[in-house]
Design an enzyme around this catalytic site. Structure first.
Site, PDB file in Angstrom:
ATOM      1  N   ARG A   1     -61.299  -5.833 -11.350  1.00 26.94           N
ATOM      2  CA  ARG A   1     -59.866  -5.587 -11.486  1.00 26.94           C
ATOM      3  C   ARG A   1     -59.584  -4.125 -11.153  1.00 26.94           C
ATOM      4  NH1 ARG A   1     -58.337  -6.841 -17.200  1.00 26.94           N
ATOM      5  NH2 ARG A   1     -58.441  -9.017 -16.505  1.00 26.94           N
TER       6      ARG A   1
ATOM      7  N   ARG B   1     -55.381   0.583 -20.517  1.00 28.04           N
ATOM      8  CA  ARG B   1     -55.443  -0.224 -19.293  1.00 28.04           C
ATOM      9  C   ARG B   1     -54.433   0.315 -18.275  1.00 28.04           C
ATOM     10  NH1 ARG B   1     -57.688  -5.367 -20.525  1.00 28.04           N
ATOM     11  NH2 ARG B   1     -59.320  -5.081 -22.084  1.00 28.04           N
TER      12      ARG B   1
ATOM     13  N   LYS C   1     -58.473  -3.018 -26.440  1.00 27.06           N
ATOM     14  CA  LYS C   1     -57.677  -2.656 -25.272  1.00 27.06           C
ATOM     15  C   LYS C   1     -56.344  -2.071 -25.711  1.00 27.06           C
ATOM     16  CE  LYS C   1     -56.176  -7.477 -24.921  1.00 27.06           C
ATOM     17  NZ  LYS C   1     -56.236  -8.696 -24.082  1.00 27.06           N
TER      18      LYS C   1
ATOM     19  N   LYS D   1     -52.357  -1.006 -24.111  1.00 25.68           N
ATOM     20  CA  LYS D   1     -51.463  -1.228 -22.970  1.00 25.68           C
ATOM     21  C   LYS D   1     -50.184  -0.414 -23.112  1.00 25.68           C
ATOM     22  CE  LYS D   1     -53.331  -5.828 -22.136  1.00 25.68           C
ATOM     23  NZ  LYS D   1     -53.074  -7.281 -21.984  1.00 25.68           N
TER      24      LYS D   1
ATOM     25  N   CYS E   1     -51.965 -17.604 -16.026  1.00 27.27           N
ATOM     26  CA  CYS E   1     -53.234 -16.869 -15.961  1.00 27.27           C
ATOM     27  C   CYS E   1     -54.233 -17.669 -15.132  1.00 27.27           C
ATOM     28  CB  CYS E   1     -53.769 -16.630 -17.368  1.00 27.27           C
ATOM     29  SG  CYS E   1     -54.339 -18.140 -18.191  1.00 27.27           S
TER      30      CYS E   1
ATOM     31  N   CYS F   1     -62.638 -18.348 -16.129  1.00 24.27           N
ATOM     32  CA  CYS F   1     -62.461 -17.597 -17.376  1.00 24.27           C
ATOM     33  C   CYS F   1     -63.240 -18.257 -18.510  1.00 24.27           C
ATOM     34  CB  CYS F   1     -60.983 -17.502 -17.740  1.00 24.27           C
ATOM     35  SG  CYS F   1     -60.713 -16.609 -19.290  1.00 24.27           S
TER      36      CYS F   1
ATOM     37  N   CYS G   1     -55.431 -20.362 -22.787  1.00 28.99           N
ATOM     38  CA  CYS G   1     -55.933 -20.104 -24.142  1.00 28.99           C
ATOM     39  C   CYS G   1     -54.889 -19.276 -24.882  1.00 28.99           C
ATOM     40  CB  CYS G   1     -57.284 -19.389 -24.078  1.00 28.99           C
ATOM     41  SG  CYS G   1     -57.173 -17.602 -23.850  1.00 28.99           S
TER      42      CYS G   1
ATOM     43  N   CYS H   1     -52.487 -13.854 -21.721  1.00 31.42           N
ATOM     44  CA  CYS H   1     -52.511 -12.946 -20.572  1.00 31.42           C
ATOM     45  C   CYS H   1     -51.266 -13.073 -19.687  1.00 31.42           C
ATOM     46  CB  CYS H   1     -53.765 -13.176 -19.747  1.00 31.42           C
ATOM     47  SG  CYS H   1     -55.283 -12.691 -20.601  1.00 31.42           S
TER      48      CYS H   1
END
Length: 688
Positions: free
Chosen positions: A128, A197, A279, A281, A497, A503, A543, A547
């Site tokens: 990514r 991120r 993470k 953001k 996603c 994934c 899930c 995302c």
């Protein structure tokens, strides 16, 4: 909860309400001596002064070591995210060990395998990129396009955070691919992992002061929070540095330790050995432009200008986040809330103070609860603000009032303001492949165009001269890249996603299932009589991690089992309301049984211009459930009820003018007039 600043053998517990005046930052252990451990890779010596940024619920009276997750141990023992990844990448195995799998995320990659293949696992890596504001140079786009064909699966994917994802890279090719990206002024550093991120900003290349400030601020924040210890370059380009010059205000803010934010003399002055608990953001935007889903971020920053358009400062919002765990109510999506306003010269210091507050106090024992939203939910915004202000060295000012938010897609042709144009292109689920990929390559290469990736998984072509518009439009059409008026409105705002097959967290389909899902929703629209230009915001994830931000959708599908989804309702078109779980398990083949009654009653009972999300919230889930439970199929219609209300254009025009004054359609107004007339006649007869 207490705030803990600790070394390996000492824990100091400080009430967050107290002023932290004498604290000058955690002592950094620097490079850690290594020896063999029970994990099978090198760890810090027991004599080393290992420093941790840890906060877990530990009682002040106990000297017990705070519990930490396994990932925290991996980070601490990695020599600043190097070991054992550097050794694992050199062996002949197609995969890497558990510790390296966690560490490679900081480098911008995930280890994956094709779950559709039986038998021996076919391992590969997903890369990514990191593109603040979604900016991609012409050179980098062409390089990524080449890498997708040479080392990937032949496709590029645009993400919901304005980056590329490159899938299917084999371990033996990773150093070549990473090195190529780096040498062409790209980066994957920090695109994944427990650190900041990619920083979002409105992608439109408008030559407007507020947009330029938002994009510049996003880039400065990204630079401020970029790792400094060089691990990325050591692993992939043998230590060669490709850093661009940073603005002096970024360097100054990073090095400033006047309020105890930094690890003195550490290779990572902000992150230390442990980096962040999870993470992180950040998004930046201007008032009214919610193309970035501002309230879903750990930090949302909004440019504030005066009445003359002069930049004054920033509103700051904190605590957003989408991830959750099924059937665990202590995990939840959350919207960011205002923490305050700062002057323009203070923004980097305020951001740093918020990040450090999370670094010191975010949970490191259980990763399900490690995002900043849980810290704020536990503390409350007032306590959180007071601790941040100690690291900031100033009090926040009251938040400035802003206009209503609006989602902007930037699709189609627009003037940039400098004589050139830009063209926003819709890309289903962000997947660039086949003929589309080939044509995009030809256009971008022939006209030497830079591009921008949008937070809605679309692509913008920048700096297009007037004479190029017609030939570019023709070429794009040949690649299936249509003008917005030819794209189903449902597809324009939809997101999904990647999910299966790559994934490891996916429970069911998202990207691969989304096209059929949208067609079925459109078919239900038509069945209940909704017009083709009507739409709702649909988002699909495989899930509960969220995302594609399904918890902000008017209709969110969250994978809950094989071919099964939770249905979330109540988000709004401008992405300012949090959806709620309406049904916990709906099999994909039974979808129409739920959607038909919901859309039928929305059409029948909505107020003028009321969105599906607003309608769902006004009705309440109990009433919506009643609609579903009592649904016996579409009511039978008879031809005698299909009245043609307008026999001539003049009458229609007159009714339309009146309807506009009342914010109604001509048909709605005409029906109200007819019903009123009939009721009056009936009342008159009953009075006789």
């Amino acid at each position: 909860m207490t705030t803990s600043f600790g070394a390996s053998n000492t824990a100091i517990f400080i009430d967050p309400k107290l002023q932290i005046q004498s604290f000058n930052g955690l002592k950094s252990s620097g490079l850690i001596p290594l020896q063999k451990s029970l994990y099978g890779f090198s760890v810090s010596s027991s004599n080393a002064s290992t420093v941790r940024a840890v906060s877990t619920p530990v009682k002040p009276e106990t000297a017990a070591e705070p519990k930490r997750s396994k990932v925290e141990i991996f980070k601490e023992e990695s020599n600043f995210i190097r070991y054992p990844l550097n050794e694992e990448m050199m062996n002949d195995a197609p995969n890497i060990n558990e510790a390296a799998t966690q560490l490679i995320k900081f480098h911008g990659s995930y280890l994956q395998y094709d779950r559709s293949q039986k038998g021996v696992k076919a391992y590969s890596f997903m890369l990514r990129t990191k593109n603040p504001s979604g900016k991609v140079s012409n050179r980098l786009y062409l390089v990524m396009d080449d890498l997708a064909d040479q080392f990937g699966i032949g496709t590029l994917r645009l993400t919901t955070r304005q980056t590329f994802q490159l899938h299917g890279v084999l371990k033996k090719d990773m150093k070549t691919v990473m090195g190529t990206i780096i040498r062409n002024m790209g980066s994957t550093l920090g695109a994944c992992g427990d650190l900041n991120r990619n920083v979002l900003a409105p992608p439109a290349p408008l030559v407007r002061k507020d947009y330029l400030i938002a994009q510049e601020t996003a880039e400065n924040i990204a630079a401020l929070l970029t790792p400094q210890s060089g691990f990325y370059y050591d692993v992939w380009v043998d230590g060669e540095k490709f850093m661009t010059a940073e603005p002096p205000e970024v360097v100054k803010a990073r090095n400033d330790n006047s309020h105890g934010t930094n690890f003195p003399d550490s290779p990572e002055p902000i992150y230390g050995t442990q980096f962040l608990p999870r993470k992180f953001k950040i998004a930046v935007t201007i008032p009214g432009d919610n193309s970035v889903d501002i309230f879903t971020n750990d930090i949302g920053v909004v440019v504030v200008s005066d009445e003359n358009g002069e930049h004054q400062g920033f509103n700051i919002y904190v605590g957003g986040g989408m991830g959750r765990t099924h059937r665990l109510e202590s995990t939840f999506p959350r919207l960011a809330e205002p923490i305050g306003y700062v002057a323009k010269e203070d923004i980097l210091y305020a951001i740093k103070a918020i990040v450090v507050t999370q670094r010191e106090n975010g949970r490191r024992d259980d990763r399900k609860y490690s995002r900043m939203k849980y810290l704020i939910s536990s503390w409350g915004i007032e306590k959180f603000r007071s601790v941040v202000e100690q690291y900031f060295g100033k009090a926040f000012e009251p938040i400035r009032e802003l206009p209503e938010w609006e989602f902007k897609s930037y699709l189609g042709w627009h003037e940039q303001g400098d004589g050139s144009s830009f063209c926003g292109l819709h890309v289903d689920n962000g997947r660039i492949k086949g003929v589309m990929k080939k044509v995009l390559r030809e256009v971008i290469e022939k006209y030497n165009l830079d591009v921008r990736i949008t937070p809605n998984q679309n692509l913008i072509l920048c700096d297009i001269r007037r004479a190029w518009k017609r030939p570019i439009t023709t070429m794009l059409a040949q690649g299936g890249l249509l003008e917005p008026r030819f794209v189903d409105p449902l597809n324009v705002t939809a997101m999904a996603c990647p999910a299966l097959p790559m994934c490891p967290l996916a429970i069911t389909e998202a990207e691969r299932g989304a096209p059929d899902l949208l067609k079925r929703i459109r078919a239900v629209f038509e069945k209940v009589g909704l017009k083709h230009n009507e739409s709702i915001v649909v988002r699909v994830t495989g899930c509960p991690n969220g995302c594609a931000r399904p918890y902000m959708a008017e209709l969110g599908f969250v994978g809950d089992g094989p071919n099964s989804y939770q249905l979330w309702l109540g988000g709004t078109p401008n992405q300012t309301s949090l959806a709620q779980c309406f049904l916990s398990k709906v099999k994909i083949q039974e979808l129409e049984k739920v959607l038909e009654p919901l859309f039928y009653h929305w059409k029948r009972y909505r107020k003028a211009k009321e969105s599906f999300g607003d309608f769902s919230n006004r009705m309440g889930f109990e009433k919506l459930q009643e609609f579903v439970d009592k649904w016996e199929g579409m009511p039978q219609s008879s031809g005698k009820f299909n009245l043609k209300l307008f026999a001539d254009k003049e009458t229609y025009q007159a009714v339309e003018d009146l309807a506009k004054l009342q914010n109604k359609t001509p048909h709605q107004l005409a029906m109200e007039i007819i019903r009123s007339y009939v009721a009056a006649e009936q009342n008159g007869k009953s009075a006789e």
